[in-house]
Design an enzyme around this catalytic site. Structure first.
Site, PDB file in Angstrom:
ATOM      1  CG  ASN A  25      -2.479  -0.765   1.467  1.00  0.00           C
ATOM      2  OD1 ASN A  25      -2.001  -1.982   0.277  1.00  0.00           O
ATOM      3  ND2 ASN A  25      -3.155  -1.428   2.193  1.00  0.00           N
ATOM      4  CE  LYS A  39     -21.843  11.289   3.755  1.00  0.00           C
ATOM      5  NZ  LYS A  39     -20.615  12.327   3.482  1.00  0.00           N
TER       6      LYS A  39
END
Length: 611
Positions: A100, A488
């Site tokens: 990562n 959202k």
């Protein structure tokens, strides 16, 4: 952003790796893979797409083995292809690496390695690490030493897991800039990029710090620095239970987490104050207590939804503690040469405590002698360890990529911080503090009332899920909630939405209003209510569709709004926590009606651990 799981023990490794990878799906990914050490080889399996595709690739294969690595990849260098999926191997196939982060100097390293005869099969930056270790193994024959030497050439961020066929009982891992946790079980040991991956196996963990290496074997774990010096790590007990990371009967994690918000608020504020005296007891502020009265400026640093929380925090702190506050994006903070000194308090806000931009911003403040405070949801995270103080939000694991309960818990923590600062600076007396705390105590129950509106908001979503654009408008402390509501909707339904201060509508957004445009107004009965009514009239004059959220049943509002969502009344300081809940539910139900992947929206990752 990617997910890592590794295991050394006495059980079959594949089920453990697959379970861990599934628990990390929320981080965002486009391919997956795993590697298993077997008797005479390392078995490597990779696929593009969801983990289900990886499971299909494993069907009918020899999956024996008790040591292995798994990975979910979110593409940075190289397209999402099977060749670019992790784990990556060296020229021989005897060594594999998962990673990562970003290797910043990978092009120079790759060119040098190719000149030395190494053959590359992917477009990733990660593959250079496998070849660097391979080159060192040819000289040393020791995996741990080879990893140390290889990493001296690497510039960038990494969390690494490494396996070698010739050392089949050991897993070597390292961390620099990307999170990595070590799990301690009964004769078995784990690495993971997030504790949620291993919660069903152990709650005893070690958090690696930058430039540390850990070796896992059947005999235990050994942590050292990159230079080989031994490190004593404190075992931390994770209080989250595995069931907290399950859906508990809800269709999606996001919906479950929306409905968990009253509990998350109660847990966040529990034990933090005395209602009888109005005193605030924030355990994480103890190391800063003597400096709070001398602070003359606060900088709030965050990214995404946490940045919206910071905007609300600015209103709270300036009003209740009378300290000037700036709010900065973590991704921009260190690039603008900020003006900081020892009388500045820098507050970083992050759900995971691993957001790289926010972490880098925190480290920048040290050069200026600032005190730092973290507001964070993950105990033992990098942000919490590196800050002078920390306020934990106790929201529990948040699996849905779109943040809900973490956001409202951050708002509750910021409210408590504002009260603590107000008391410390003499801006709030005991009586006023008691009044403000009484409102906070009532909030979870009021939030439950708002959640009971779920069916009505689902019905409302049925009217607007085909809309191509939305506009969200609010004033004052509620303007950031307009931004959050728009975010959202964008995140999970892919409908274009914008949030604006309502007073700014005339400075551009009004040009977009048509008879097909839903406009969501945050219209509580506060000192801006009359102004918001005027803004609503401007939208109606242009045939826009008005969806209003209010704690008021004013006849003028009822007459002008096409749809009115009534919420309980609370103080202006806490109104953002109630207003945001219907917006979360509206976005959720619209996304579900559109058939979107609510928990794992396209192109998004839960924890952004690269710049």
């Amino acid at each position: 952003m990617c997910g890592i799981v590794g295991y050394v023990g006495h059980k079959k490794v594949v089920p453990i790796l697959l379970e861990g990878l599934k628990r990390l799906e929320y981080r965002g990914y486009d391919s997956a893979g795993l590697a298993i050490i077997q008797q005479d080889r390392i078995a490597l399996y990779r696929s593009v797409g969801k983990i289900k595709e990886l499971e299909n690739a494993l069907w009918g294969r020899d999956l024996s083995g008790e040591v292995g690595l798994g990975h979910t990849r979110w593409a940075t260098h190289g397209r999402p292809t099977e060749a670019n999926a992790h784990p990556h191997s060296d020229c021989t196939g005897d060594l594999v690496v998962v990673h990562n982060g970003i290797i910043e100097n990978y092009l120079a390293l790759k060119e040098k390695l190719q000149q030395e005869g190494h053959r590359f099969t992917s477009d990733t930056d990660t593959e250079v690490v496998a070849h660097l270790i391979e080159a060192q193994l040819q000289e040393t024959g020791d995996l741990e030493v080879a990893v140390r030497r290889a990493l001296t050439s690497v510039v960038g961020a990494y969390a690494l897991g490494v396996l070698w066929k010739s050392d089949p009982r050991r897993l070597v891992a390292a961390r620099n800039g990307s999170p990595l946790v070590v799990g301690l079980g009964d004769g078995e040991f784990f690495i993971a990029s997030d504790v949620t991956a291993i919660l069903s196996h152990t709650r005893d963990v070690l958090f690696l710090d930058d430039e540390e290496i850990v070796v896992l074997s059947h005999d235990g774990v050994n942590v050292t620095t990159l230079t080989g010096e031994p490190v004593e790590k404190k075992i931390q007990k994770i209080l989250w239970t595995p069931i907290m990371a399950e859906k508990s009967g809800y269709e999606h994690f996001m919906l479950k987490e929306i409905y968990e918000q009253p509990r998350a608020i109660r847990d966040t504020i529990h034990g933090c104050f005395s209602l009888e005296s109005g005193q605030i007891y924030l355990e994480g502020l103890e190391s800063l207590r003597s400096t709070l009265p001398t602070i003359d400026r606060i900088v709030l640093v965050a990214c995404g939804t946490s940045w919206h929380a910071g905007l609300v925090g600015k209103f709270l702190i300036e009003d209740l503690a009378r300290i000037p506050v700036e709010v900065d994006y973590g991704s921009e903070f260190r690039y603008r040469n900020p003006i900081l000194n020892e009388r500045t308090l820098v507050v970083t806000i992050s759900q995971s405590g691993e957001t790289l931009d926010t972490l880098v911003s925190l480290r920048e403040t040290r050069r200026h002698g600032c005190k730092s405070l973290a507001i964070c949801n993950v105990v033992g995270s990098t942000l919490s360890r590196e800050s002078d103080g920390v306020l934990y939000t106790h929201a529990g694991p948040e699996i849905g990529v779109a943040s809900t309960k973490a956001f409202t818990s951050q708002l509750a923590a910021l409210y408590l911080l504002a009260l603590a600062l107000g008391r410390a600076r003499g801006c709030l007396d005991g009586t006023r503090s008691q009044e403000l705390l009484s409102e906070l105590v009532r909030l979870p129950q009021q939030m439950e009332q708002v959640l009971s509106l779920g069916p009505a908001l689902e019905e409302l979503a049925g009217h607007f899920y085909t809309a191509s654009d939305f506009l969200y408008l609010g004033r004052g402390i509620n303007y950031p909630i307009a931004l959050e509501g728009a975010l959202k909707l964008k995140e999970i339904s892919y409908i274009h939405a914008e949030g604006y201060p309502a007073g700014e509508m005339k400075h551009g957004p009004i040009a977009m209003i048509t008879e097909e445009m839903p406009v969501v107004f945050l219209a509580p009965k506060d000192r801006t209510f009359e102004k918001v009514l005027g803004n609503i009239e401007e939208v109606k004059t242009r045939n826009g569709i008005v969806i209003a959220l209010s704690d008021e049943t004013d006849s003028r509002l009822m007459a002008k709004a096409d749809h009115l969502v009534n919420i309980p009344h609370t103080s202006p300081h806490l109104m953002p926590l109630l207003l945001v809940v219907p917006l979360q539910l509206l976005a959720y139900h619209i996304a579900v009606r559109k058939g979107c992947d609510v928990d794992q929206p396209r192109n998004l990752a839960k924890s952004v651990t690269v710049e």
